[in-house]
Design a protein around this motif. Structure first.
Motif, mmCIF file in Angstrom:
data_model
loop_
_atom_site.group_PDB
_atom_site.id
_atom_site.type_symbol
_atom_site.label_atom_id
_atom_site.label_comp_id
_atom_site.label_asym_id
_atom_site.label_seq_id
_atom_site.Cartn_x
_atom_site.Cartn_y
_atom_site.Cartn_z
ATOM 1 N N GLY A 12 21.372 6.968 16.635
ATOM 2 C CA GLY A 12 21.585 7.922 17.674
ATOM 3 C C GLY A 12 20.401 9.252 17.138
ATOM 4 N N GLU A 13 21.325 10.117 17.371
ATOM 5 C CA GLU A 13 20.425 11.274 16.506
ATOM 6 C C GLU A 13 20.573 11.613 15.398
ATOM 7 N N SER A 14 20.081 12.221 14.613
ATOM 8 C CA SER A 14 20.486 12.369 12.993
ATOM 9 C C SER A 14 18.929 13.240 12.689
ATOM 10 N N TYR A 15 19.222 13.838 11.279
ATOM 11 C CA TYR A 15 17.952 13.907 10.410
ATOM 12 C C TYR A 15 16.977 13.630 10.124
ATOM 13 N N ALA A 16 17.055 11.942 10.596
ATOM 14 C CA ALA A 16 16.192 11.105 10.303
ATOM 15 C C ALA A 16 15.147 10.656 12.075
ATOM 16 N N SER A 17 16.049 10.682 13.014
ATOM 17 C CA SER A 17 16.085 10.657 14.018
ATOM 18 C C SER A 17 16.456 11.093 15.006
ATOM 19 N N CYS A 18 15.319 10.347 16.385
ATOM 20 C CA CYS A 18 14.744 11.815 17.581
ATOM 21 C C CYS A 18 16.095 10.951 18.628
ATOM 22 N N GLY A 19 16.209 10.610 18.269
ATOM 23 C CA GLY A 19 17.337 9.264 19.024
ATOM 24 C C GLY A 19 15.688 8.581 19.702
ATOM 25 N N ARG A 20 16.405 8.393 21.690
ATOM 26 C CA ARG A 20 16.137 7.622 22.399
ATOM 27 C C ARG A 20 14.503 7.976 22.801
ATOM 28 N N VAL A 21 13.856 6.892 22.896
ATOM 29 C CA VAL A 21 11.928 7.697 23.023
ATOM 30 C C VAL A 21 12.418 8.830 24.718
ATOM 31 N N ALA A 22 13.389 8.623 25.358
ATOM 32 C CA ALA A 22 13.500 10.370 26.372
ATOM 33 C C ALA A 22 13.897 11.814 26.189
ATOM 34 N N ASN A 23 13.720 11.050 24.391
ATOM 35 C CA ASN A 23 13.850 12.381 24.319
ATOM 36 C C ASN A 23 12.367 13.387 23.316
ATOM 37 N N VAL A 24 11.975 12.556 23.442
ATOM 38 C CA VAL A 24 10.340 12.605 22.898
ATOM 39 C C VAL A 24 8.979 12.927 23.402
ATOM 40 N N ILE A 25 8.857 11.834 24.890
ATOM 41 C CA ILE A 25 8.491 11.397 26.000
ATOM 42 C C ILE A 25 8.898 11.111 26.939
ATOM 43 N N PRO A 26 8.047 11.301 28.460
ATOM 44 C CA PRO A 26 9.031 10.686 29.363
ATOM 45 C C PRO A 26 8.943 9.344 29.834
ATOM 46 N N VAL A 27 10.248 8.852 30.005
ATOM 47 C CA VAL A 27 10.363 7.476 29.912
ATOM 48 C C VAL A 27 9.962 7.050 31.833
ATOM 49 N N ASP A 28 9.143 6.281 32.256
ATOM 50 C CA ASP A 28 9.886 5.546 33.693
ATOM 51 C C ASP A 28 10.086 4.882 33.729
ATOM 52 N N VAL A 29 10.457 3.500 32.964
ATOM 53 C CA VAL A 29 11.177 2.564 33.215
ATOM 54 C C VAL A 29 11.950 2.109 31.429
ATOM 55 N N GLU A 30 13.174 1.577 31.115
ATOM 56 C CA GLU A 30 14.584 1.652 30.307
ATOM 57 C C GLU A 30 14.692 -0.202 30.181
ATOM 58 N N VAL A 31 14.633 -0.825 29.182
ATOM 59 C CA VAL A 31 14.553 -2.352 29.434
ATOM 60 C C VAL A 31 15.859 -2.001 28.441
ATOM 61 N N PRO A 32 17.033 -2.467 28.478
ATOM 62 C CA PRO A 32 17.676 -2.604 27.307
ATOM 63 C C PRO A 32 18.219 -4.007 27.451
ATOM 64 N N GLY A 33 18.636 -4.026 25.864
ATOM 65 C CA GLY A 33 19.363 -5.086 24.535
ATOM 66 C C GLY A 33 18.792 -5.202 23.253
ATOM 67 N N CYS A 34 19.124 -5.852 22.808
ATOM 68 C CA CYS A 34 18.924 -6.078 21.217
ATOM 69 C C CYS A 34 18.822 -6.590 20.855
ATOM 70 N N PRO A 35 17.685 -8.022 20.875
ATOM 71 C CA PRO A 35 16.454 -6.984 21.417
ATOM 72 C C PRO A 35 16.504 -7.903 22.857
ATOM 73 N N PRO A 36 15.841 -7.019 23.794
ATOM 74 C CA PRO A 36 15.938 -8.105 25.376
ATOM 75 C C PRO A 36 15.104 -9.227 24.685
ATOM 76 N N THR A 37 14.930 -10.183 26.359
ATOM 77 C CA THR A 37 15.040 -11.381 25.885
ATOM 78 C C THR A 37 13.004 -10.710 26.576
ATOM 79 N N PRO A 38 12.293 -12.309 26.796
ATOM 80 C CA PRO A 38 10.713 -11.871 26.695
ATOM 81 C C PRO A 38 10.516 -11.593 28.081
ATOM 82 N N LEU A 39 11.260 -12.625 29.203
ATOM 83 C CA LEU A 39 11.952 -12.313 30.964
ATOM 84 C C LEU A 39 12.069 -10.670 31.168
ATOM 85 N N ALA A 40 13.070 -10.062 30.265
ATOM 86 C CA ALA A 40 13.139 -9.320 30.875
ATOM 87 C C ALA A 40 12.597 -8.366 30.246
ATOM 88 N N LEU A 41 11.584 -8.112 29.237
ATOM 89 C CA LEU A 41 10.241 -7.324 28.767
ATOM 90 C C LEU A 41 9.748 -7.297 29.615
#
Length: 178
Positions: free
Chosen positions: A131-160
């Motif tokens: 999440g967001e904390s003293y050490a983390s800005c959280g998700r990428v969209a909090n820092v730069i604009p994001v066009d596509v999000e690929v969820p998964g932990c981790p996502p499969t190569p096909l999903a990528l």
């Protein structure tokens, strides 16, 4: 002497395996379609700069699998580059740690227009368990604009691969950073 007997038995028995199947060219249709789409958009290839913004490296293992013989993304015209100045797309993994926030912004600014940003994994999409904390800005969209999000932990190569293709096939480029 025993080796000689084994070889004689092998010659007498011959091949006992099934013959190799014929190639099914219908299976290549998707790859040719993907390659045609990429050529239509870029003319030659898609250049990707991977940025690890603080991940656990689980997503990186799946990204590396894309380069293997099974997926063969370079054969489709998708290649990884060492510099953001040569990239069309940024592939960002992990929650953005505070000490990498400036580096990620600089990488984004160094990538020439038009460009896409794909956030990879649950951490890149939502900040994950960090999440967001003293050490983390959280998700990428909090820092730069994001066009596509690929969820998964981790996502499969096909999903990528589907995420990369979703970004480039949309034809809509990321607006310049403000």
């Amino acid at each position: 002497m025993a080796t000689h007997l084994i070889l004689q038995k092998m010659f007498r028995t011959g091949f006992v395996s099934e013959p190799a199947p014929a190639a099914d060219l219908a299976l290549r249709t998707r790859e040719q379609h993907i390659h045609a789409d990429l050529l239509g958009i870029f003319g030659q290839a898609v250049a990707i700069r991977h940025v690890d913004a603080g991940s656990c490296n689980g997503c990186e293992l799946e990204i590396h699998a894309l380069g293997g013989a099974h997926y063969n993304i370079e054969g489709l015209g998708v290649k990884f580059v060492a510099s953001p100045r040569h990239a069309d797309l940024l592939l960002v993994t992990g929650p953005v740690s505070r000490h990498l926030e400036v580096a990620l912004k600089r990488t984004y600014e160094a990538t020439p227009e038009p460009k896409w940003v794909v956030a990879i994994g649950d951490c890149g999409c939502t900040g994950g368990m960090f999440g967001e904390s003293y050490a983390s800005c959280g998700r990428v969209a909090n820092v730069i604009p994001v066009d596509v999000e690929v969820p998964g932990c981790p996502p499969t190569p096909l999903a990528l691969l589907e995420g990369i293709l979703a970004a480039v096939s949309a034809g809509v480029k990321t607006p310049a950073a403000s």
